[in-house]
Scaffold this active site. Structure first.
Site, short mmCIF file in Angstrom:
data_model
loop_
_atom_site.label_atom_id
_atom_site.label_comp_id
_atom_site.label_asym_id
_atom_site.label_seq_id
_atom_site.Cartn_x
_atom_site.Cartn_y
_atom_site.Cartn_z
N GLU A 1 41.16 30.11 43.35
CA GLU A 1 40.40 30.12 44.60
C GLU A 1 39.54 28.86 44.69
O GLU A 1 39.08 28.35 43.66
CB GLU A 1 39.53 31.38 44.68
CG GLU A 1 40.36 32.67 44.67
CD GLU A 1 39.50 33.93 44.72
OE1 GLU A 1 38.25 33.80 44.71
OE2 GLU A 1 40.08 35.03 44.77
N HIS B 1 38.26 36.22 49.83
CA HIS B 1 37.50 36.97 48.82
C HIS B 1 36.19 37.49 49.40
O HIS B 1 35.10 37.27 48.86
CB HIS B 1 37.23 36.10 47.59
CG HIS B 1 36.96 36.92 46.35
ND1 HIS B 1 37.22 36.46 45.08
CD2 HIS B 1 36.46 38.17 46.17
CE1 HIS B 1 36.89 37.37 44.19
NE2 HIS B 1 36.43 38.42 44.83
N ARG C 1 41.70 41.75 41.98
CA ARG C 1 41.70 40.48 41.27
C ARG C 1 43.00 39.74 41.58
O ARG C 1 44.07 40.34 41.71
CB ARG C 1 41.54 40.71 39.76
CG ARG C 1 40.13 41.10 39.36
CD ARG C 1 39.17 39.93 39.57
NE ARG C 1 37.77 40.29 39.36
CZ ARG C 1 36.92 40.56 40.34
NH1 ARG C 1 37.33 40.56 41.59
NH2 ARG C 1 35.66 40.84 40.08
#
Length: 469
Positions: A316, A347, A287
């Site tokens: 993000e 990601h 995370r």
């Protein structure tokens, strides 16, 4: 039930036994009297009864962020109405879309805040087609009786493999060499490039991903240490350490696999980087909040940290696009991308065809079981409650799903309402301020269903009710 050719079945059984038996083993086929009973045995199997909700129209499912086709197939096979979008939706549009849906499936970019969820009057459950659930206001969802499910297992292998690739890439400075050659620079060097064999990998968080990574790393000759807040049995020759500092002091590579919680926020910051070996590497595929990136930047500039691989970030981009990862999103972006031996990925830890297919199946199956049967096993915010599926010979049986405040006296009140009927099975459990009661009651007709629903709906501790029959 289709008809069965007993002779073919008997021959197939004999062939299977012959193929699986050891040399010289004697195998005999089933007796004819046994084979004659096969159709009756198969017909006697009780198939799960397909239940339908009382006082609810057709089930509507909203799927966002390009949830895998496997999920769509499962929902459509259940007869649900499915609305699908490849991206997340702006909040105003999401609020409009969510008003009449019974379930919503999202990934990591959609934010289901209390402001959004308060408009979801029919919402029964939420599926997070990923590991994390921090994009959902879990407290508010729980207070509304909305069950939330995620996928804790399906992308574990994909994330672990990405980390293995990053360990090797950092040790050999592959990112820098690739960028150089793309720009025409030939730079063949061996300085500060290492084999990973014999090095020590420190894993923070020894869950589904951390433990799989441990096995893969040992297969490549790495020594594995891990730190977790609970005692977990080691796989292979990995060893659990009692403190985070011990892991940091001894590891050549440090990788994080923890959830986003107040306790894990910036768990690697300046003091932790100072405690690490000189020339160690940092990997974060968990995370974006768990690593203090400005402190990491300073540690790399000071040559304390030899490189880092980051797949997640505090903020993000909401969608793919050139120029979206910039200083407006995170103020340190330009400084980070200018550093040597820094691998940045968008990601993609769980972004493989295999993982997304498995996630689609895992979450869609959990949502379908909850919608169809009330089975809450795997929910992140509900007590795990499940009863055996009803069968078709239970014609006048109703399943009561009663979500309520966890206060004294509720079971007595509910059982008083149900007492005029035969309670065949009952299961109740609680989780904090919420409790969940599931009961199967028989000898019920259509008028009884309406009466039971209205009585339960008037109880003071009620959060939500569903009756399935």
């Amino acid at each position: 039930m289709t008809s069965i050719d007993i002779n073919n079945l008997q021959n197939t059984f004999q062939q299977a036994m012959n193929m699986s038996g050891s040399p010289g083993a004697v195998c005999t086929s089933p007796t004819q009297s046994f084979m004659n009973t096969v159709p009756q045995r198969l017909n006697a199997v009780k198939h799960p009864k397909i239940l339908k909700p009382f006082s609810t129209g057709d089930m509507k499912i909203l799927l966002l962020e390009n949830v895998n086709q496997t999920a769509i197939t499962i929902f459509e096979e259940q007869g649900y109405q499915v609305e699908f979008y490849k991206s997340s939706l702006p909040e105003e549009e999401l609020i409009e879309k969510i008003k009449d849906v019974h379930a919503i499936g999202i990934r990591s970019k959609t934010r289901l805040t209390s402001n959004v969820l308060q408009h979801a009057k029919n919402l029964v459950c939420i599926g997070c087609f990923c590991i994390g659930t921090n994009q959902v206001d879990l407290d508010y969802a729980t207070s509304r009786g909305i069950a939330v499910f995620n996928s804790p297992f399906s992308n574990s292998r994909s994330v672990a493999e990405l980390v293995i690739a990053e360990i090797i890439s950092l040790a050999r400075q592959l990112g820098d060499r690739s960028i150089e050659l793309h720009t025409g620079t030939w730079n063949k060097v061996a300085a500060r490039c290492w084999e990973v064999r014999g090095k020590t990998l420190g894993i923070i968080g020894y869950g589904h991903i951390g433990s799989q990574l441990s096995v893969l790393a040992e297969a490549m000759g790495l020594h594995v240490l891990y730190y977790d807040i609970v005692t977990i049995m080691a796989l292979g020759t990995a060893r659990q350490v009692s403190t985070l500092d011990e892991l940091l002091n001894k590891s050549d590579f440090v990788t994080l696999h923890v959830p986003a919680t107040p306790e894990t926020e910036k768990m690697l910051s300046a003091p932790q980087f100072a405690a690490m070996k000189d020339g160690a590497y940092v990997i974060n595929a968990s995370r974006g909040t768990v690593v203090d990136i400005p402190s990491l930047i300073q540690a790399v500039k000071a040559n304390k940290i030899a490189g880092a691989a980051l797949d997640v970030y505090p903020h993000e981009p909401a969608k793919n696009g050139e120029g979206s990862f910039n200083d407006e999103l995170n103020s340190w972006t330009s400084e980070l991308v200018s550093l040597p031996n820094i691998i940045l990925t968008p990601h993609i830890g769980g972004s493989t065809e295999e993982a997304q297919s498995s996630i689609g199946i895992e979450v869609a199956t959990a949502l379908s079981k909850y919608i169809n049967e009330g089975n809450s096993v795997g929910s992140v915010n509900f007590p795990e409650v499940a009863l055996k599926s009803l069968s078709y010979d239970q014609e006048n049986t109703v399943r009561v799903l009663y979500i309520h405040q966890n206060v004294p006296g509720v079971l007595k009140t509910v059982n008083d309402i149900l007492s005029n009927h035969n309670i065949e099975k009952q299961f109740s459990d609680s989780n904090g301020e919420i409790a969940y009661l599931m009961a199967d009651i028989s000898s019920v007709d259509q008028s009884d269903i309406k009466d039971i629903y209205e009585q339960l709906n008037q109880t003071s501790a009620k959060i939500s009710i569903r009756l399935l029959y």
